[in-house]
Design a protein around this motif. Structure first.
Motif, PDB file in Angstrom:
ATOM      1  N   UNK A  83     -22.556 -15.504 -20.602  1.00 51.96           N
ATOM      2  CA  UNK A  83     -23.043 -14.187 -20.186  1.00 51.96           C
ATOM      3  C   UNK A  83     -21.874 -13.212 -20.187  1.00 51.96           C
ATOM      4  N   UNK A  84     -22.111 -12.016 -20.719  1.00 57.21           N
ATOM      5  CA  UNK A  84     -21.039 -11.027 -20.860  1.00 57.21           C
ATOM      6  C   UNK A  84     -21.529  -9.681 -20.344  1.00 57.21           C
ATOM      7  N   UNK A  85     -20.683  -8.977 -19.619  1.00 56.05           N
ATOM      8  CA  UNK A  85     -21.050  -7.656 -19.140  1.00 56.05           C
ATOM      9  C   UNK A  85     -19.915  -7.018 -18.374  1.00 56.05           C
ATOM     10  N   UNK A  86     -20.272  -6.024 -17.594  1.00 57.70           N
ATOM     11  CA  UNK A  86     -19.296  -5.314 -16.775  1.00 57.70           C
ATOM     12  C   UNK A  86     -19.318  -5.875 -15.358  1.00 57.70           C
ATOM     13  N   UNK A  87     -18.152  -6.162 -14.849  1.00 54.97           N
ATOM     14  CA  UNK A  87     -18.049  -6.723 -13.500  1.00 54.97           C
ATOM     15  C   UNK A  87     -18.478  -5.693 -12.461  1.00 54.97           C
ATOM     16  N   UNK A  88     -19.352  -6.088 -11.557  1.00 59.47           N
ATOM     17  CA  UNK A  88     -19.808  -5.186 -10.506  1.00 59.47           C
ATOM     18  C   UNK A  88     -19.095  -5.415  -9.182  1.00 59.47           C
ATOM     19  N   UNK A  89     -18.510  -6.580  -9.006  1.00 64.79           N
ATOM     20  CA  UNK A  89     -17.733  -6.865  -7.799  1.00 64.79           C
ATOM     21  C   UNK A  89     -16.781  -8.016  -8.092  1.00 64.79           C
ATOM     22  N   UNK A  90     -15.658  -8.053  -7.397  1.00 64.44           N
ATOM     23  CA  UNK A  90     -14.685  -9.118  -7.653  1.00 64.44           C
ATOM     24  C   UNK A  90     -15.304 -10.481  -7.375  1.00 64.44           C
ATOM     25  N   UNK A  91     -14.976 -11.467  -8.190  1.00 64.11           N
ATOM     26  CA  UNK A  91     -15.537 -12.807  -7.962  1.00 64.11           C
ATOM     27  C   UNK A  91     -14.883 -13.465  -6.769  1.00 64.11           C
ATOM     28  N   UNK A  92     -15.602 -14.303  -6.050  1.00 66.20           N
ATOM     29  CA  UNK A  92     -14.985 -15.034  -4.931  1.00 66.20           C
ATOM     30  C   UNK A  92     -13.984 -16.050  -5.468  1.00 66.20           C
ATOM     31  N   UNK A  93     -12.905 -16.225  -4.761  1.00 62.33           N
ATOM     32  CA  UNK A  93     -11.930 -17.235  -5.171  1.00 62.33           C
ATOM     33  C   UNK A  93     -12.488 -18.610  -4.832  1.00 62.33           C
ATOM     34  N   UNK A  94     -12.004 -19.599  -5.517  1.00 59.26           N
ATOM     35  CA  UNK A  94     -12.464 -20.962  -5.295  1.00 59.26           C
ATOM     36  C   UNK A  94     -11.258 -21.873  -5.148  1.00 59.26           C
ATOM     37  N   UNK A  95     -11.417 -22.987  -4.445  1.00 56.05           N
ATOM     38  CA  UNK A  95     -10.283 -23.913  -4.293  1.00 56.05           C
ATOM     39  C   UNK A  95      -9.820 -24.410  -5.665  1.00 56.05           C
ATOM     40  N   UNK A  96      -8.539 -24.535  -5.818  1.00 57.84           N
ATOM     41  CA  UNK A  96      -7.960 -25.011  -7.069  1.00 57.84           C
ATOM     42  C   UNK A  96      -7.447 -26.434  -6.893  1.00 57.84           C
ATOM     43  N   UNK A  97      -7.318 -27.170  -7.987  1.00 59.46           N
ATOM     44  CA  UNK A  97      -6.906 -28.575  -7.891  1.00 59.46           C
ATOM     45  C   UNK A  97      -5.524 -28.745  -7.275  1.00 59.46           C
ATOM     46  N   UNK A  98      -5.364 -29.841  -6.563  1.00 59.58           N
ATOM     47  CA  UNK A  98      -4.060 -30.260  -6.052  1.00 59.58           C
ATOM     48  C   UNK A  98      -3.344 -30.930  -7.217  1.00 59.58           C
ATOM     49  N   UNK A  99      -2.359 -30.273  -7.785  1.00 59.73           N
ATOM     50  CA  UNK A  99      -1.722 -30.774  -9.002  1.00 59.73           C
ATOM     51  C   UNK A  99      -1.049 -32.124  -8.792  1.00 59.73           C
ATOM     52  N   UNK A 100      -0.499 -32.356  -7.594  1.00 57.55           N
ATOM     53  CA  UNK A 100       0.124 -33.651  -7.327  1.00 57.55           C
ATOM     54  C   UNK A 100      -0.904 -34.768  -7.346  1.00 57.55           C
ATOM     55  N   UNK A 101      -2.132 -34.453  -6.938  1.00 55.41           N
ATOM     56  CA  UNK A 101      -3.169 -35.469  -6.875  1.00 55.41           C
ATOM     57  C   UNK A 101      -3.744 -35.823  -8.250  1.00 55.41           C
ATOM     58  N   UNK A 102      -3.602 -34.922  -9.206  1.00 58.62           N
ATOM     59  CA  UNK A 102      -4.234 -35.167 -10.518  1.00 58.62           C
ATOM     60  C   UNK A 102      -3.213 -35.347 -11.653  1.00 58.62           C
ATOM     61  N   UNK A 103      -1.931 -35.403 -11.309  1.00 60.47           N
ATOM     62  CA  UNK A 103      -0.903 -35.488 -12.342  1.00 60.47           C
ATOM     63  C   UNK A 103      -0.044 -36.732 -12.166  1.00 60.47           C
ATOM     64  N   UNK A 104       0.115 -37.476 -13.241  1.00 60.29           N
ATOM     65  CA  UNK A 104       1.026 -38.618 -13.274  1.00 60.29           C
ATOM     66  C   UNK A 104       2.099 -38.327 -14.326  1.00 60.29           C
ATOM     67  N   UNK A 105       3.367 -38.516 -13.954  1.00 58.04           N
ATOM     68  CA  UNK A 105       4.480 -38.317 -14.890  1.00 58.04           C
ATOM     69  C   UNK A 105       4.978 -39.703 -15.338  1.00 58.04           C
ATOM     70  N   UNK A 106       4.940 -39.965 -16.632  1.00 59.60           N
ATOM     71  CA  UNK A 106       5.421 -41.238 -17.169  1.00 59.60           C
ATOM     72  C   UNK A 106       6.748 -41.012 -17.881  1.00 59.60           C
ATOM     73  N   UNK A 107       7.760 -41.717 -17.441  1.00 57.32           N
ATOM     74  CA  UNK A 107       9.090 -41.553 -18.055  1.00 57.32           C
ATOM     75  C   UNK A 107       9.413 -42.660 -19.048  1.00 57.32           C
ATOM     76  N   UNK A 108       8.589 -43.689 -19.080  1.00 65.18           N
ATOM     77  CA  UNK A 108       8.832 -44.755 -20.069  1.00 65.18           C
ATOM     78  C   UNK A 108       7.569 -45.569 -20.267  1.00 65.18           C
TER      79      UNK A 108
END
Length: 202
Positions: free
Chosen positions: A177-202
């Motif tokens: 859906x595309x149009x002109x924004x009539x009001x700012x969108x509500x913010x939503x919780x964002x992912x906890x990057x530490x909880x969803x990221x694994x760093x592999x070094x080898x």
């Protein structure tokens, strides 16, 4: 002789404003969008931007159907007809109908998979999904509000065939859906990057 191989190409220049856009982007709920909407000349480059996505095998397993005001209203009527015939929940159906009845511009991104011995269906579906997100981002970058929806109609054979003229193997990856924004969108919780990221070094 100068080496013209891709490996010798100059590195990409930094675009911090683009990264900032991506870090702060937010889809707009379709119910918050209103006219004016982009015309064909304004929408065409946004569709071109949306089509610049990863596409293994260059299959182009997607296409666009641009639904202008009259088409949205027709599909709202079809939604009510099919939903009532199938006994769908009345309150949920009313919201589905209103979503199209109130819309002035929707782009249906059609998943149109191609037969390929090398490219599986799931890769083609992911490419179509990338088109949906790219279209939303292109609209936001151009100053328009945009939101990506799916729902039961996206893979309903009767709705897709009667309403959009899709072939039996096709479905809708997203209704943007595309149009002109009539009001700012509500913010939503964002992912906890530490909880969803694994760093592999080898």
């Amino acid at each position: 002789m100068t080496d013209q191989s891709p490996a010798a190409a100059a590195p990409l220049s930094q675009r911090p404003e683009v990264l900032d856009f991506l870090l702060t982007r937010r889809s707009r709920p379709p119910k918050t969008l209103a006219p004016p909407v982009p015309g064909r000349a304004e929408l065409t480059p946004l569709l071109q931007a949306a089509a610049r996505v990863p596409d293994h095998g260059k299959l182009e397993p997607w296409r666009f159907i641009v639904l202008e005001r009259g088409a949205c209203q027709r599909l709202a009527t079809l939604t009510a007809e099919i939903g009532a015939a199938e006994g769908r929940d009345a309150d949920a159906l009313a919201k589905d109908v209103a979503g199209l009845a109130d819309a002035h511009l929707v782009v249906a991104v059609v998943l149109s998979p191609k037969d390929s011995p090398k490219i599986p269906l799931w890769e083609q579906e992911m490419s179509a999904g990338a088109v949906c997100l790219s279209l939303v981002n292109a609209c936001l970058a151009a100053g328009w509000g945009a939101g990506w929806l799916t729902g039961w109609r996206a893979r309903h054979g009767g709705f897709c065939a009667r309403g959009l003229g899709l072939a039996a193997h096709e479905s809708v990856a997203g209704f943007v859906h595309i149009g002109t924004e009539t009001r700012p969108p509500p913010e939503r919780p964002r992912p906890d990057m530490d909880a969803i990221t694994i760093w592999m070094t080898e």
